[in-house]
Write an enzyme that holds these catalytic residues in place. Structure first.
Site, PDB file in Angstrom:
ATOM      1  CE  LYS A   1       0.331 -17.585  -3.006  1.00  0.00           C
ATOM      2  NZ  LYS A   1      -0.534 -18.759  -2.875  1.00  0.00           N
TER       3      LYS A   1
ATOM      4  CG  ASP B   1      -7.270  -4.001   4.023  1.00  0.00           C
ATOM      5  OD1 ASP B   1      -8.247  -3.935   4.779  1.00  0.00           O
ATOM      6  OD2 ASP B   1      -7.143  -3.279   3.017  1.00  0.00           O
TER       7      ASP B   1
ATOM      8  CG  ASP C   1     -12.496  -5.877   6.519  1.00  0.00           C
ATOM      9  OD1 ASP C   1     -11.975  -5.368   7.544  1.00  0.00           O
ATOM     10  OD2 ASP C   1     -13.073  -5.211   5.648  1.00  0.00           O
TER      11      ASP C   1
ATOM     12  CE1 TYR D   1      -3.285  -2.730   0.065  1.00  0.00           C
ATOM     13  CE2 TYR D   1      -3.905  -2.113   2.268  1.00  0.00           C
ATOM     14  CZ  TYR D   1      -4.094  -2.891   1.157  1.00  0.00           C
ATOM     15  OH  TYR D   1      -5.104  -3.827   1.138  1.00  0.00           O
TER      16      TYR D   1
ATOM     17  CG  ASP E   1      -3.118 -19.808  -0.927  1.00  0.00           C
ATOM     18  OD1 ASP E   1      -2.287 -19.699  -0.006  1.00  0.00           O
ATOM     19  OD2 ASP E   1      -2.896 -20.471  -1.955  1.00  0.00           O
TER      20      ASP E   1
END
Ligand code: NAD
Length: 359
Positions: free
Chosen positions: A192, A248, A252, A141, A224
């Site tokens: 990952k 993020d 959520d 980000y 994943d």
């Protein structure tokens, strides 16, 4: 020396729910003999109305000197036509960046009394208590270079950079290991590393650091798989640590396992353990001023402030227990009400928590 808490209620339901958290703080101060000074200030739309900016230099200066900030929520339709750089949310982002609040702690806990609110089966989520530690100020980000460029062929290409320095990885991992020590002693690092070099470095460093935390059981999981496991068997997790983007998304997802947005607190911490504590939800303009807001996420944010920035663990435990007691009594605000429970308004819920603490 007394500890300093700055209250920034913000907009919408922010002031209503912060009022309830302050009632609770008042009782907690007496009960645990805490030396805490409380100040307050404007942020978000309220600050735009008063000073033309979402966060004034004066309030920022007080924030930087505070041990903890109790933040309500910001934003609302009144300020939707503000230019992007002057929107209410900018006040929040400025506090995060100016105070280097790099560690975002988001618990996903489900009081057993509310298990029916989840979209998952009761037995999968009853008693769920996960803490997601998300890196908040780095990763893709913020990485440079970034942008949208036009290639020689005339086709446009968007690009971002996923970058983490060793120091950034180590400081967020330290927060996560220490949080695991204070909780169930298990840490899952999510990456990952089979595809992304940046997260291969992440895994290498976290593994190395794990040797210094022999009381924490460290495991690694690809993102994943972590997403899948969160909805398959979420109670296997205690603390999860991950980078900004994965955090993020996963936080959520974990939050919604609980099904009740009005119940979820969060914290953002820096190296000095200064922190900003706020509900996960927004300013809920649709119910502002109607006494319908659930103040429990704000009250649980106060508990996190006491636990993580003031190290008052017993006081934090007492607040969380009081919230559980109130739910046991069947008291519910509109967002979590179900058959057979008693509907209460914002201040009645706050008063009930206060009474439980005084009992
Ligand atoms: P929201 O979280 O404010 O509301 C979503 C829904 O949940 C609404 O129906 C609302 O009534 C309900 N809700 C939220 N909190 C509740 C509570 N404590 N008790 C009962 N019901 C509750 O999200 P939104 O509607 O997308 O955003 C509204 C405003 O909040 C926008 O201006 C947005 O930018 C802002 N926002 C601020 C923050 C923040 O300050 N950290 C976070 C998210 C959104």
């Amino acid at each position: 020396m007394s500890k300093q808490i700055l209250c920034l209620p913000g907009d919408g339901i922010g002031p209503e729910i912060v009022t309830e958290a302050l009632k609770v703080l008042d009782v907690i101060k007496q009960k645990f003999n805490l030396d805490i000074e409380i100040s307050d200030g404007l942020v978000g739309g309220a600050s735009i109305d008063a000073y033309g900016v979402p966060l004034s230099d004066e309030v920022l200066a007080v924030a930087k000197k505070s041990d903890g900030i109790l933040f309500g929520a910001v934003g609302g339709p009144k300020w939707d036509d503000q230019p992007m750089m002057n929107r209410p949310e900018r006040g929040l982002l400025k506090l995060r960046s100016e105070m280097d609040l790099f560690a975002n702690l988001r618990p996903a806990m489900l009081f057993p009394q509310l298990a029916e609110a989840s979209s998952l089966k009761h037995e999968l989520v009853a008693g769920l208590d996960i803490l997601i530690v998300r890196e908040l100020t780095g990763g893709i980000y913020f990485g440079e270079p970034r942008g949208i460029r036009t290639l020689e062929s005339g086709e446009r290409e968007g690009y971002n950079s996923y970058v983490y320095r060793e120091s950034e990885i180590k400081r967020i991992a330290k927060v996560a290991f220490e949080a695991a020590q204070k909780r169930g002693g298990q840490l899952t690092s999510v990456d990952k590393s089979n595809v992304l070099e940046v997260t291969a470095l992440w895994r290498e460093l976290v593994t190395e650091m794990g040797k210094d935390y022999s009381d924490v059981e460290l495991s690694h999981m690809y993102v994943d798989n972590a997403a899948m496991q969160l909805v398959r068997a979420p109670k296997q997790f205690d603390v999860m640590v991950t980078g900004n983007m994965f955090g993020d998304i996963l936080s959520d997802c974990a939050a919604m396992l609980t099904g009740s947005i009005g119940m979820l607190p969060s914290a953002s911490l820096n190296d000095a353990n200064q922190g900003m504590y706020e509900p996960v939800h927004g300013s809920a303009p649709d119910i502002a001023g109607e006494g319908k807001a659930n103040p429990l996420a704000q009250i649980l944010s106060l508990a996190m402030l006491l636990r993580y920035s003031l190290n008052e663990v017993a006081a934090a435990d007492a607040i969380e227990q009081a919230v559980s007691d109130v739910l046991d009594l069947g008291l519910r605000t509109g967002d979590i009400v179900s058959e057979g429970c008693t509907l209460v308004n914002t201040s009645e819920m706050g008063d009930a928590v206060v009474r439980s603490l005084q009992a």
